[in-house]
Design a protein around this motif. Structure first.
Motif, PDB file in Angstrom:
ATOM      1  N   ASP A  15       0.868  -1.173   0.000  1.00  0.00           N
ATOM      2  CA  ASP A  15       0.000   0.000   0.000  1.00  0.00           C
ATOM      3  C   ASP A  15       0.913   1.233   0.000  1.00  0.00           C
ATOM      4  O   ASP A  15       1.529   1.562   1.017  1.00  0.00           O
ATOM      5  N   MET A  16       0.994   1.935  -1.126  1.00  0.00           N
ATOM      6  CA  MET A  16       1.954   3.028  -1.270  1.00  0.00           C
ATOM      7  C   MET A  16       1.625   4.216  -0.373  1.00  0.00           C
ATOM      8  O   MET A  16       2.519   4.984   0.001  1.00  0.00           O
ATOM      9  N   THR A  17       0.364   4.389   0.002  1.00  0.00           N
ATOM     10  CA  THR A  17       0.013   5.478   0.919  1.00  0.00           C
ATOM     11  C   THR A  17       0.632   5.235   2.289  1.00  0.00           C
ATOM     12  O   THR A  17       1.199   6.141   2.913  1.00  0.00           O
ATOM     13  N   VAL A  18       0.528   4.011   2.752  1.00  0.00           N
ATOM     14  CA  VAL A  18       1.128   3.643   4.032  1.00  0.00           C
ATOM     15  C   VAL A  18       2.649   3.746   3.949  1.00  0.00           C
ATOM     16  O   VAL A  18       3.309   4.235   4.873  1.00  0.00           O
ATOM     17  N   VAL A  19       3.225   3.313   2.828  1.00  0.00           N
ATOM     18  CA  VAL A  19       4.672   3.397   2.626  1.00  0.00           C
ATOM     19  C   VAL A  19       5.147   4.842   2.740  1.00  0.00           C
ATOM     20  O   VAL A  19       6.128   5.147   3.422  1.00  0.00           O
ATOM     21  N   ALA A  20       4.440   5.761   2.066  1.00  0.00           N
ATOM     22  CA  ALA A  20       4.842   7.170   2.074  1.00  0.00           C
ATOM     23  C   ALA A  20       4.758   7.761   3.476  1.00  0.00           C
ATOM     24  O   ALA A  20       5.666   8.483   3.915  1.00  0.00           O
ATOM     25  N   ALA A  21       3.677   7.458   4.194  1.00  0.00           N
ATOM     26  CA  ALA A  21       3.518   7.994   5.550  1.00  0.00           C
ATOM     27  C   ALA A  21       4.605   7.462   6.477  1.00  0.00           C
ATOM     28  O   ALA A  21       5.198   8.213   7.265  1.00  0.00           O
ATOM     29  N   PHE A  22       4.894   6.183   6.367  1.00  0.00           N
ATOM     30  CA  PHE A  22       5.925   5.568   7.213  1.00  0.00           C
ATOM     31  C   PHE A  22       7.288   6.180   6.901  1.00  0.00           C
ATOM     32  O   PHE A  22       8.071   6.486   7.808  1.00  0.00           O
ATOM     33  N   ALA A  23       7.589   6.371   5.624  1.00  0.00           N
ATOM     34  CA  ALA A  23       8.887   6.914   5.220  1.00  0.00           C
ATOM     35  C   ALA A  23       9.071   8.350   5.695  1.00  0.00           C
ATOM     36  O   ALA A  23      10.165   8.745   6.117  1.00  0.00           O
TER      37      ALA A  23
END
Length: 249
Positions: A198-206
């Protein structure tokens, strides 16, 4: 949704700091924490993996500038570890990773207790071919586990570098970060192709993890090696034992 993403960013910040401090990407630590806060298991398992790549590179660069990355260990770890990671990631759809997680948590706890009780590293007196074989063995085991569990392998690399190769704590942490940053890439690409990310979760985590990774590395670099090794052993023992207790609770 906004509060959900802010929570993921906050978790990413904490994991990024610990990753930089402990010489690991942090994705192995992130999964149980994200799940504890209600993130779906599949997303919690895979999303931290690509998010930790830039933060791990930032932390590794701090060690590189201090000359604390062993290039020989790095090279052979990547030669053996990248194919093993790919095999592990491809096999993740066929293998129940739960039992592997239990074994991994137990290994982490045992290595942590070993370091806590006897923190001073002991140089492994072997010739070059034998040492190379040890490096390859560590990389293959770590790569397979990293691919199967969708993480970068740093949770095993540093303690095994210390226990098996007899590396000092800071070179072990720095080299672990450099290897983990690369091992995360093939696993990320394969899990992306499998539709697990899930790229949205990836971006927030990063966004949370990248700035704090560098800070964690700077703290580790400024810490006395003997204290760092005892603290590192204590953290490994607590995390491994805690994850085991939570898994069987």
């Amino acid at each position: 949704m906004t509060s959900h993403l802010l929570l993921i960013m906050a978790i990413g910040a904490g994991i990024g700091f610990l990753g930089g401090l402990l010489g690991k990407g942090g994705s192995a630590l992130a999964t149980p924490i994200l799940m504890a806060f209600g993130i779906p298991p599949v997303i919690a398992l895979v999303a931290p993996l690509p998010a930790t790549v830039p933060g791990t590179l930032v932390a590794a660069d701090g060690y590189r500038r201090k000359g604390l990355i062993d290039r020989n260990v790095l090279t052979w770890s990547l030669i053996a570890g990248v194919p093993a990671t790919i095999l592990g990631a491809l096999g993740s759809r066929y293998i129940d990773a739960r039992s592997l997680i239990y074994v991994t948590d137990a290994v982490i706890a045992v290595l942590g207790i070993r370091m806590l009780l006897s923190p001073a590293h002991v140089e492994v007196d072997t010739d070059e071919p034998a040492r190379r074989a040890l490096i390859i063995g560590v990389a293959v085991v770590t790569g397979l586990a990293a691919g199967l569990l969708a993480n970068s392998g740093g949770f095993l690399l540093a303690p095994l570098f210390i226990a098996v190769l007899g590396m000092a704590i800071k070179p072990a942490l720095g080299t672990s970060l450099a290897v983990a940053a690369v091992l995360a890439v093939p696993g990320t690409l394969i899990h992306l192709a499998l539709g697990h990310i899930d790229m949205t979760v990836v971006a927030a985590f990063a966004l949370g993890s990248v700035p704090l990774s560098g800070l964690g590395a700077r703290v580790a670099l400024r810490t006395d090696p003997s204290r760092l090794e005892r603290g590192y052993g204590a953290v490994l023992a607590l995390l491994g034992t805690g994850f085991l207790i939570a898994a069987f609770a």
